[in-house]
Design an enzyme around this catalytic site. Structure first.
Site, PDB file in Angstrom:
ATOM      1  N   CYS A   1      -5.983  -2.955   7.122  1.00 42.02           N
ATOM      2  CA  CYS A   1      -7.181  -2.128   7.288  1.00 42.02           C
ATOM      3  C   CYS A   1      -8.432  -2.757   6.692  1.00 42.02           C
ATOM      4  CB  CYS A   1      -6.951  -0.752   6.667  1.00 42.02           C
ATOM      5  SG  CYS A   1      -6.681  -0.779   4.877  1.00 42.02           S
TER       6      CYS A   1
ATOM      7  N   CYS B   1       0.830  -1.206   0.000  1.00 40.61           N
ATOM      8  CA  CYS B   1       0.000   0.000   0.000  1.00 40.61           C
ATOM      9  C   CYS B   1       0.866   1.260   0.000  1.00 40.61           C
ATOM     10  CB  CYS B   1      -0.931  -0.005   1.208  1.00 40.61           C
ATOM     11  SG  CYS B   1      -2.083   1.392   1.250  1.00 40.61           S
TER      12      CYS B   1
END
Length: 348
Positions: A189, A94
């Protein structure tokens, strides 16, 4: 004198909120950018908090929809690695592709000179180049996840929390009346640890196979290699007088190999997909401190480079070195670079 403009990546949590606060106090022209990564109530809540932070600080708010890109670069990669018997690190992916790739590009397109995040790390700028350093609060240091940054990107990055500890960050955010996340952050997440199995099962079919010991003797059957990782002890579905661990995963034969704890140790690994922060990969062997996972301790190692990979020889055997995870190299507090663990040579 014209103010330098900085875009702050706002997640809606306390760290990025405090980063934005510090930059407004440091007389930067600050704008907030929130990345829309998933379509869910929890991500809606993050977006609302990010907008509130901008309103309280009196800074412009921008939202960037990166759902497709996040799915492709992070979620698909996460599933693909598990399907191939490797243990991924989605936070590294990410940071590389999304935060310091697409988001950084967006920040620059908005006229920003820098992108700032709430990471606990430091960057040192000089006319000789840029150095990535550990945070002052070593318990919170996140430099491990940032090893893919290049000289070009480091020149455009700020980490305002690098000199602060978590308690200070919480206190300054509360005093400023900023909304902060009340739950502790999780390292992934888009999925909770309790739901890995269900999440992966929805993404691809899993094929049962043999569980064997290190001599190849069959011990039982597994429910799919994606549900296991090197070093795993619990959830194996086998009874044994002495604890058994996943020693390695063999995707080509769809087998899980179990052994005893002493069989988990290794002195050598090979890593690929290297990034060297200075931009110059050493031509000769060097000694550095190496970290094989985020929570592990650094250990001395000798690095021997060849083409696009590096052989890492540890001074002391390391437990549960796991293909797919990142290995990061340090010189005291400076991040030298890192790569992805490709293969491991176990102790014999």
């Amino acid at each position: 004198m014209t103010k330098r403009k900085v875009a702050v990546a706002l997640s809606g949590g306390v760290d990025s909120a405090a980063a934005a606060l510090l930059l407004t106090r440091a007389a930067y022209e600050v704008i907030g950018i929130h990345m829309r990564l998933r379509d869910s109530p929890s991500f809606d809540d993050h977006a609302h908090r990010a907008a509130d932070i901008c309103r309280i600080l009196g800074i412009p708010y921008h939202q960037l929809d990166l759902q497709k890109e996040f799915e492709s670069c992070v979620v698909d990669y996460f599933c693909r690695e598990y399907r191939h018997g490797r243990t991924p690190n989605p936070c590294v992916a990410c940071n590389h592709y999304v935060k310091f790739g697409l988001l950084l590009d967006k920040a620059l397109s908005l006229g920003a000179d820098y992108l700032a995040t709430g990471h606990y790390a430091k960057v040192e700028h000089s006319r000789h180049g840029h150095r990535l350093l550990k945070a002052a609060d070593t318990r919170r240091d996140q430099s491990y996840f940032l090893y893919t940054l290049t000289q070009e990107k480091l020149g455009r990055v700020l980490f305002p929390l690098g000199e602060h500890n978590k308690d200070e960050v919480k206190q300054m955010a509360m005093q400023a009346g900023l909304p902060t996340a009340t739950k502790s952050s999780q390292d992934i997440c888009f999925i909770s640890r309790k739901n890995y199995g269900a999440f992966l099962s929805q993404r691809f079919p899993t094929l049962p196979g043999e569980v064997v010991d290190t001599r190849g003797r069959k011990l039982g059957q597994h429910r799919g290699i994606a549900f296991y990782t090197v070093g795993q002890r619990h959830g194996l579905g086998l009874a044994s007088g002495k604890p058994l661990y996943v020693i390695r995963i063999e995707p080509e034969s769809n087998r899980i190999v179990l052994g005893h704890e002493e069989e988990l140790y290794s002195r050598k690994l090979t890593a690929h997909n290297l990034n060297w922060i200075s931009g110059k990969i050493p031509r000769e062997s060097i000694t550095a401190r190496a970290k094989i996972r985020y929570k592990s301790k650094e250990t001395e190692a000798t690095l021997s480079f060849r083409n696009d990979s590096v052989d890492v020889h540890f001074a002391q055997p390391q437990k549960a070195v796991t293909p797919g995870q990142a290995i990061v190299f340090y010189n005291v507090d400076e991040v030298l670079g890192g790569g992805i663990i490709d293969s491991v040579e176990r102790e014999t």
